[in-house]
Design an enzyme around this catalytic site. Sequence first.
Site, PDB file in Angstrom:
ATOM      1  N   SER A 100      10.816  12.989  -9.826  1.00  0.00           N
ATOM      2  CA  SER A 100       9.970  12.188  -8.928  1.00  0.00           C
ATOM      3  C   SER A 100      10.009  12.632  -7.472  1.00  0.00           C
ATOM      4  O   SER A 100       9.182  12.192  -6.672  1.00  0.00           O
ATOM      5  CB  SER A 100      10.383  10.718  -8.994  1.00  0.00           C
ATOM      6  OG  SER A 100      10.065  10.181 -10.252  1.00  0.00           O
ATOM      7  N   VAL A 128      14.952  11.199 -11.210  1.00  0.00           N
ATOM      8  CA  VAL A 128      15.932  10.940 -12.275  1.00  0.00           C
ATOM      9  C   VAL A 128      16.754  12.166 -12.634  1.00  0.00           C
ATOM     10  O   VAL A 128      17.689  12.082 -13.439  1.00  0.00           O
ATOM     11  CB  VAL A 128      15.289  10.366 -13.564  1.00  0.00           C
ATOM     12  CG1 VAL A 128      14.760   8.960 -13.316  1.00  0.00           C
ATOM     13  CG2 VAL A 128      14.235  11.290 -14.111  1.00  0.00           C
ATOM     14  N   TYR A 182       0.653  16.427 -14.481  1.00  0.00           N
ATOM     15  CA  TYR A 182       1.724  15.553 -14.010  1.00  0.00           C
ATOM     16  C   TYR A 182       3.094  15.980 -14.564  1.00  0.00           C
ATOM     17  O   TYR A 182       4.087  16.020 -13.834  1.00  0.00           O
ATOM     18  CB  TYR A 182       1.398  14.115 -14.407  1.00  0.00           C
ATOM     19  CG  TYR A 182       2.408  13.094 -13.952  1.00  0.00           C
ATOM     20  CD1 TYR A 182       2.455  12.699 -12.615  1.00  0.00           C
ATOM     21  CD2 TYR A 182       3.282  12.514 -14.841  1.00  0.00           C
ATOM     22  CE1 TYR A 182       3.371  11.748 -12.189  1.00  0.00           C
ATOM     23  CE2 TYR A 182       4.189  11.563 -14.426  1.00  0.00           C
ATOM     24  CZ  TYR A 182       4.238  11.184 -13.105  1.00  0.00           C
ATOM     25  OH  TYR A 182       5.148  10.230 -12.696  1.00  0.00           O
ATOM     26  N   TYR A 194      12.328   3.432  -6.021  1.00  0.00           N
ATOM     27  CA  TYR A 194      12.000   2.455  -7.046  1.00  0.00           C
ATOM     28  C   TYR A 194      12.231   1.026  -6.519  1.00  0.00           C
ATOM     29  O   TYR A 194      11.887   0.738  -5.384  1.00  0.00           O
ATOM     30  CB  TYR A 194      12.799   2.721  -8.334  1.00  0.00           C
ATOM     31  CG  TYR A 194      12.728   4.169  -8.735  1.00  0.00           C
ATOM     32  CD1 TYR A 194      11.516   4.743  -9.145  1.00  0.00           C
ATOM     33  CD2 TYR A 194      13.845   4.986  -8.661  1.00  0.00           C
ATOM     34  CE1 TYR A 194      11.443   6.082  -9.486  1.00  0.00           C
ATOM     35  CE2 TYR A 194      13.780   6.326  -9.012  1.00  0.00           C
ATOM     36  CZ  TYR A 194      12.572   6.868  -9.431  1.00  0.00           C
ATOM     37  OH  TYR A 194      12.501   8.171  -9.764  1.00  0.00           O
ATOM     38  N   LYS A 225       6.843  13.819  -5.959  1.00  0.00           N
ATOM     39  CA  LYS A 225       5.766  12.889  -5.589  1.00  0.00           C
ATOM     40  C   LYS A 225       5.514  12.883  -4.076  1.00  0.00           C
ATOM     41  O   LYS A 225       4.399  12.632  -3.625  1.00  0.00           O
ATOM     42  CB  LYS A 225       6.104  11.478  -6.080  1.00  0.00           C
ATOM     43  CG  LYS A 225       6.050  11.378  -7.597  1.00  0.00           C
ATOM     44  CD  LYS A 225       6.615  10.068  -8.140  1.00  0.00           C
ATOM     45  CE  LYS A 225       6.561  10.101  -9.673  1.00  0.00           C
ATOM     46  NZ  LYS A 225       7.353   9.021 -10.298  1.00  0.00           N
TER      47      LYS A 225
END
Lengths: 312, 312, 312, 312
Positions: free
Chosen positions: C72, C266, C197, C248, C75
């Site tokens: 992530s 992660v 993705y 998160y 992102k």
Amino acid sequence: MAIMTTTSSLTFQPVLERIAEEMARTPGRGRPADYIPALAARDARSFGMAVAELDGTVYGVGDWHEPFSTQSITKVFTLALDLAREGDELWEHVGREPSGNPFNSLVQLEYENGIPRNPFINAGALVVTDRLQTRSGDAAGELRDFLRAESGNAVLDFDLEVAASESAHGDRNAALAHFMASYGNIDNPVPTLLDQYFRQCSITASCADLALATGFLARHGVRADGTRLLSRSQAKQVNAVMLTCGTYDAAGEFAYRVGLPGKSGVGGGIIAVVPGRCTLCVWSPGLDERGNSVTGVAALERFTTLTGLSVF
Amino acid sequence: MAIMTTTSSLTFQPVLERIAEEMARTPGRGRPADYIPALAARDARSFGMAVAELDGTVYGVGDWHEPFSTQSITKVFTLALDLAREGDELWEHVGREPSGNPFNSLVQLEYENGIPRNPFINAGALVVTDRLQTRSGDAAGELRDFLRAESGNAVLDFDLEVAASESAHGDRNAALAHFMASYGNIDNPVPTLLDQYFRQCSITASCADLALATGFLARHGVRADGTRLLSRSQAKQVNAVMLTCGTYDAAGEFAYRVGLPGKSGVGGGIIAVVPGRCTLCVWSPGLDERGNSVTGVAALERFTTLTGLSVF
Amino acid sequence: MAIMTTTSSLTFQPVLERIAEEMARTPGRGRPADYIPALAARDARSFGMAVAELDGTVYGVGDWHEPFSTQSITKVFTLALDLAREGDELWEHVGREPSGNPFNSLVQLEYENGIPRNPFINAGALVVTDRLQTRSGDAAGELRDFLRAESGNAVLDFDLEVAASESAHGDRNAALAHFMASYGNIDNPVPTLLDQYFRQCSITASCADLALATGFLARHGVRADGTRLLSRSQAKQVNAVMLTCGTYDAAGEFAYRVGLPGKSGVGGGIIAVVPGRCTLCVWSPGLDERGNSVTGVAALERFTTLTGLSVF
Amino acid sequence: MAIMTTTSSLTFQPVLERIAEEMARTPGRGRPADYIPALAARDARSFGMAVAELDGTVYGVGDWHEPFSTQSITKVFTLALDLAREGDELWEHVGREPSGNPFNSLVQLEYENGIPRNPFINAGALVVTDRLQTRSGDAAGELRDFLRAESGNAVLDFDLEVAASESAHGDRNAALAHFMASYGNIDNPVPTLLDQYFRQCSITASCADLALATGFLARHGVRADGTRLLSRSQAKQVNAVMLTCGTYDAAGEFAYRVGLPGKSGVGGGIIAVVPGRCTLCVWSPGLDERGNSVTGVAALERFTTLTGLSVF
């Protein structure tokens, strides 16, 4: 129960005609579903209603021989066919509680780890179709054959144009299927499942066809040919699930007004069961904001009021 | 309906005795509610069951004359009493859809602007009591008088120790009441309302008392003395709400297994209605995780299976 | 700001070494992600940390040259690349509010009609990738090229085995993409989007690579080669979104403990920005229950405590 | 950081005057809160803004000496006062995550067992006031004394008419307090707590007062008289909570646009902190739909854009 003794020698025809007259005075209520062309094109003034007795005698009024798109009504039959095959194991994969939530489809799935609340919300119906597909190899075909046999209508069939339209608007159902697959609650590949599901929903049938096809639920599980599809207990259970979950998030309202197990579809049809006595199907395409036929619910409410044939 | 003809000459006594024997073989299931002393002290092995016919004949077994804490069962009677007074206007202040959510009490209230989902969740019952209080000036007193009259038990009464215990644990109900008041959906001062509500829940009665008191719902609205409390249509509606909402978030399961309108309380009692035929009350203090009597539900399930007297 | 004057002549090396020593005394905290083999195989005792100054000087300690799965973290870069291309129009398709909810992915999407809360939850990142894909024709490729250029590491690349593993566990992301497509918030075919993705998430890089690649956010939008990717205002905005949404549903905790804009993955990596001063990347595979590296957060907290370089 | 060196010799007066001119060109945006008369009566065209430097030098413009209702702004000070007394134990009773949900107050409380998400939503502020009340015996009095001391305004006080109005509309806060009490997360009797809470919210102060009173958060915990209220780490933590949670469900937007820790109130005031540099207070009664001053947010955004004094 006094009233039932009285009605035992009754033909339903006069009641149906009175209801049709009343409904004709308040025509065109609600709006047809418009997310696919085949549904949007239906005339909101259409109205048909049929009652089938346990022995297959059918009474009808209005457009009761006009085929319409059954849509979610078929979920009742798929549920029965899968229950007949696998029994109570099904209930480990789908619940039987009302959803109570217009946002149920995804919200509740997430809170409840991919187990849909009941077999009549879309998520639950996808699970049932998935399981029947695993067991029969052709869930939609098995459904069509069953409906043909029970209704005696050998040309009852899928409307593949409707199925294609549903598929073109299928992102939300694809989301549901993938989401449940992420919890291990879908066995078949998602595209296979969706193809079966959209064909199932596309079946075209008339009020007469569906009143007859629903008969096994009034006969405590016995099919038109006298063979048994469901045990007496299972038939009772399907009726119970229809009453508590059959009309989306308006199940309480439907029980309150009509007082019968029933299942609606966005095509404007509703089936209903008077256990031990008869089955009904009403059709009128105009829907309320919760997706149930406005005139259909009103006609069923009049039926139980006029005949006393509510389960309550 | 053949079975009903058969049972018409039946006394219910042998059925009740058979059920009691079966239940005795699997005693002590579930755990009594333990949030207040009076409930926690009850013996989980207690079991009583009563059936009242339309004419007031009562059959019973086990501890069917033992008084227990009625708790939420009283919500049915308060609903009927308020409906009798104000009619459909009530439904602008409380819904009649299943809540479908263990978190319903506050979450749904917020999403739905202070209108509770149905009259049997706590929030809804508070609204009903509030409205009956406005109309009668003494909601709990009117309830007690009604239960005394219908059961013929002139000493049936509040348990003020239980009411005090409830009040001492009353923060959640106070939160519900204040929250609905913030939406303008409560008329009386919150302390007045809570006092009425806790007294209402504290009423002590036996299976025999409650089976008799529920009779008007099987007699389509007619009280024990032949006067009418509810119209036929209203009685049908109350039964419908019981079936879809009467057992918290287990209403689907109860409909599925038992197939009767019913209402449970955390004291371990459950009342149920076979419209046009009889009423039942069962009591056993051990609860499942959703607050319904484990043995009570099992006994009712056996009753409908053995007699065929389910609405489905 | 006195402390910043003090640190201006400081090399970060002693601070990093002290942190590494402290972390070594409490090794192996947390558990590596185990949903795909490549992540589960990493040693929870691994630890690397790097700090890059505005001019590209890099300090490091432990496994700071060891490539790991960025997940992530990417992102942030995809967001910057899309913002650079389309500007504020992006914000009509994704929000910038913290999600505040472990169930955010689907629940909030439904309540908010297919507009994800922010670009760092999976749903939001899918929207950003979809939009970059529409504009660049190869979102993942553009991302890789950017990271290579900023880090100076010409062999930084996708790990196609990881991408394939993600795809095999991709039902939840497929659900999110189809669900947003049902609201018209996805432009590309879902399979194309998911392929882009999963490749994006599979990029492997080291702490040194990522500390350098993040530099443009400390330089108020200016890339390593002196050209401008984002306006000063846009760089500030990306930092703000990282601070409020980057970890998160633990963003509040991260801001509270570390006090820097940061983004975790992660794979166990976390990047962080001290605007106008330096950028950091820390890596240790053991995660807490919210998916953030346990030792990574602890190391960053020690860094801001020891240096005073928090934004607060 | 070049800009900070530049601004060190700057007086803020010209910047404030330029902002006031810009705001005057777009007057009256938003609508004052109207749930109590004292707020509804304020002129939406009012505008004041003040900046206080670390040493207590204050600059101001417009209605910066006009007292207004501080409302939720006081939550920052109550939080600091309680943290100073009990330290980290507070965080076992209230979280520090953004709520991300306009429905947060009750919904999240239920999902999270009575622990509010953060100290700046109403539920969280009630918990903080409850704990300060337990420790000080007069939470609102301690707050008033603190604000008087820090602002140097000895007549700063409660507006008991406002407190009475709040109390008369206090059902939702009563619901929150009772609900948390049902989880054991409130120590004092609910009426006592509400009285303290409504008085706290009723404090009237000017931009000058509040900019000065907030100074300890820019001075890393040190009060105006040089004594320490909070440790450096605690001051950083309060700033972090303000940034992630200070403006209801618009915290992400505020961080994105303004880039400073800030806290708003429905009286139209907003305080903000530039750690190590200065504090601000802006006031204009017109609110957006999320309860934040429209002109206040715009003015702060201009301030950070013109001075570069954002934390990002």
